[in-house]
Design an enzyme around this catalytic site. Structure first.
Site, PDB file in Angstrom:
ATOM      1  N   ASP A 139      22.833  39.826  44.906  1.00 51.89           N
ATOM      2  CA  ASP A 139      24.166  39.648  45.510  1.00 51.89           C
ATOM      3  C   ASP A 139      24.045  38.769  46.760  1.00 51.89           C
ATOM      4  O   ASP A 139      24.174  39.242  47.884  1.00 51.89           O
ATOM      5  CB  ASP A 139      24.717  41.057  45.842  1.00 51.89           C
ATOM      6  CG  ASP A 139      26.108  41.025  46.454  1.00 51.89           C
ATOM      7  OD1 ASP A 139      26.786  39.993  46.346  1.00 51.89           O
ATOM      8  OD2 ASP A 139      26.491  42.043  47.070  1.00 51.89           O
ATOM      9  N   ASP A 188      59.437  63.348  21.746  1.00 55.37           N
ATOM     10  CA  ASP A 188      58.184  62.574  21.714  1.00 55.37           C
ATOM     11  C   ASP A 188      57.211  63.017  22.813  1.00 55.37           C
ATOM     12  O   ASP A 188      56.028  62.744  22.730  1.00 55.37           O
ATOM     13  CB  ASP A 188      58.474  61.076  21.867  1.00 55.37           C
ATOM     14  CG  ASP A 188      59.301  60.757  23.088  1.00 55.37           C
ATOM     15  OD1 ASP A 188      60.290  61.486  23.334  1.00 55.37           O
ATOM     16  OD2 ASP A 188      58.975  59.793  23.807  1.00 55.37           O
ATOM     17  N   TYR A 241      52.808  55.826  35.082  1.00 58.01           N
ATOM     18  CA  TYR A 241      52.674  56.431  33.763  1.00 58.01           C
ATOM     19  C   TYR A 241      52.945  55.464  32.612  1.00 58.01           C
ATOM     20  O   TYR A 241      52.446  55.655  31.507  1.00 58.01           O
ATOM     21  CB  TYR A 241      53.523  57.716  33.715  1.00 58.01           C
ATOM     22  CG  TYR A 241      54.632  57.770  32.710  1.00 58.01           C
ATOM     23  CD1 TYR A 241      54.396  58.258  31.428  1.00 58.01           C
ATOM     24  CD2 TYR A 241      55.909  57.364  33.044  1.00 58.01           C
ATOM     25  CE1 TYR A 241      55.422  58.318  30.514  1.00 58.01           C
ATOM     26  CE2 TYR A 241      56.930  57.431  32.135  1.00 58.01           C
ATOM     27  CZ  TYR A 241      56.691  57.897  30.863  1.00 58.01           C
ATOM     28  OH  TYR A 241      57.696  57.953  29.958  1.00 58.01           O
TER      29      TYR A 241
HETATM   30  C1  SPV Z   1      30.837  44.501  46.745  1.00 63.69           C
HETATM   31  O1  SPV Z   1      31.234  45.398  46.002  1.00 63.69           O
HETATM   32  O2  SPV Z   1      30.247  43.513  46.331  1.00 63.69           O
HETATM   33  C2  SPV Z   1      31.090  44.588  48.173  1.00 63.69           C
HETATM   34  C3  SPV Z   1      31.200  45.898  48.805  1.00 63.69           C
HETATM   35  O3  SPV Z   1      31.117  43.568  48.813  1.00 63.69           O
HETATM   36  S1  SPV Z   1      29.631  46.309  49.369  1.00 63.69           S
HETATM   37  O4  SPV Z   1      28.721  46.290  48.243  1.00 63.69           O
HETATM   38  O5  SPV Z   1      29.719  47.615  49.990  1.00 63.69           O
HETATM   39  O6  SPV Z   1      29.221  45.305  50.347  1.00 63.69           O
HETATM   40 MG    MG Z   2      30.365  41.909  47.839  1.00 68.59          MG
END
Ligand code: SPV
Ligand code: MG
Length: 433
Positions: free
Chosen positions: A204, A92, A43
């Site tokens: 990614d 408060d 909190y």
């Molecule tokens: C990410 O958030 O980049 C991860 C988790 O590695 S996942 O996308 O599920 O692979």
């Molecule tokens: Mg990842």
């Protein structure tokens, strides 16, 4: 003698608190409920003094008869135990997150005819400043880094939210809801490779390099105090990972999660739709142990992420790897799955529970998001990461706004439907005026 109850969370005792105790003393015998570390962290801020230290100080204050632990911000459990004639508190709490806690105190006291006595809150600019400074202290690398291990020790489950820039960091830092007398908040941030890459318009695939990831981390570090877990992808080459560990540790990141894949990494949620290769146990173990040797503090954590379920190698393989990675020095295990039920995670957890040598367990319920935190606790998960929900909810709203402007040749419709008031966005971040 009448019984008087008051709760204290502070680690800086000042004249305001003494005033409250004095007032309580006039009414009867004073019992102080000292808030558990976990409740204070949730909190307010991470307490600088532990529960035991705070208890000792308060026990020795004049006028305090007895000190007990208050496990949560909500008073109800302790009140029903003690049935005090009075509860004394600063006034408060009529505002802010404690408003509903106050309401519950008033209602509970009615059960036996108890009364709430409120003492005028002592405004003290210097003390407020001191408290703010203490909060800022939490942003030094050493203070921040150690918070994750502490939270894992303290809490039944540590709740982590994805952040990919300063603003999402602030959302993870500041969002609070009051539920059933409990303040719920996030414990820290996950800097996801998926979301960090997506926010930069990149795939990614470990394309966003460490320097760029570091910029994101720094942006978040600048405006938050909570611990950070970095998605370290595969960790790269062992020789490179050693440097990554040192860099992360130095800036105050608490943990890096590396996954046991090798070669061109693709996002796990593609599963076997794309070509992805799991590392050998031997090679990945070497990466973990070299990483562990590189770190200089005891706080930093290297978390090993097992991709066996993602790559359809099965629960047995995942368990075998978990054993080996723990042996190699992993500070925690992350088990991942992309199916839309928690089944294989639950199967893994059931067997993992039986391990003689266990480390904390991390789960990322993205595809099996129906699972609740309570269920995760039940099966032994210690850290839950909400890995991508912020960016996934922001993006559709932005696309909808862009399309609405194109369709209507003006912003009016989108403004009404999707946008926060200009005044609010101007003052969202304090200090801009
Ligand atoms: C990410 O958030 O980049 C991860 C988790 O590695 S996942 O996308 O599920 O692979
Ligand atoms: Mg990842």
């Amino acid at each position: 003698m009448k019984k008087v109850y008051l709760a204290m969370s502070t680690d800086i005792i000042h004249h305001g608190h003494i005033n409250v105790i004095k007032k309580a003393r006039e009414l009867g015998e004073v019992i102080v409920g000292v808030l558990a570390d976990e409740a204070v962290a949730e909190y307010k801020r991470f307490p600088l003094l532990s529960f035991d230290e705070r208890k000792t100080i308060i026990e020795n204050l004049k006028g305090v008869k007895k000190v007990i632990k208050q496990d949560e911000l909500d008073y109800v459990r302790n009140l029903r135990k003690i049935k005090p004639d009075y509860v004394v508190n600063g006034d408060d709490w009529k505002k802010g997150p404690q408003k509903s806690i106050r309401k519950r105190v008033i209602e509970t006291l009615k059960e036996w005819g108890g009364e709430l006595v409120e003492v005028e809150y002592t405004e003290d600019v210097v003390l407020d400043q001191l408290d703010n400074n203490l909060e800022k202290l939490g942003t030094t690398p050493d203070q921040r880094r150690m918070k994750l291990r502490k939270l894992i020790e303290l809490k039944p489950i540590v709740r982590i939210l994805e952040a990919h820039n300063g603003l999402t960091g602030l959302i993870a830092e500041k969002t609070k809801v009051v539920e059933g007398g409990k303040v719920e908040s996030f414990d820290g941030m996950w800097i996801s490779s998926l979301c960090d890459s997506t926010a930069k318009g990149k795939p990614d695939i470990e394309l966003v390099d460490l320097t760029s990831r570091m910029n994101t981390i720094n942006e978040i570090l600048e405006v938050t105090t909570k611990p950070i877990i970095l998605d370290g992808d595969t960790g790269g080459k062992i020789e490179h990972f050693i440097f990554t560990v040192k860099s992360l540790e130095r800036i105050g990141v608490s943990a890096v999660i590396i996954e046991d894949k090798i070669g061109l990494k693709k996002n796990s949620l593609f599963g076997t739709e794309v070509e992805q290769k799991q590392d050998t146990i031997e090679h990945f173990c070497q990466k973990i142990s070299e990483g562990k040797k590189a770190q200089v503090t005891d706080d930093f954590m290297i978390i090993s992420r097992i991709e066996s379920l993602i790559l359809k190698a099965g629960v047995e393989d995942a368990l075998k790897r978990a054993k080996a990675y723990i042996e190699a020095g992993a500070d925690a295990i992350m088990i991942h799955s992309k199916i839309d039920t928690p089944k294989e995670i639950l199967d893994f957890c059931e067997e993992y529970k039986k391990f003689e040598h266990k480390v904390p367990l991390v789960a990322v319920p993205s595809s099996y998001c129906q699972i609740t935190e309570e269920e995760l606790i039940e099966v032994g998960v210690n850290v839950v990461i909400y890995a991508n929900q912020l960016i996934r909810s922001a993006y559709p709203a932005m696309v909808d706004t862009a399309e609405s402007i194109l369709k209507n040749k003006r912003a009016y419709e989108a403004d009404d439907k999707n946008c926060m008031p200009i005044k609010e966005i101007l003052t969202l971040i304090p200090g801009g005026k």
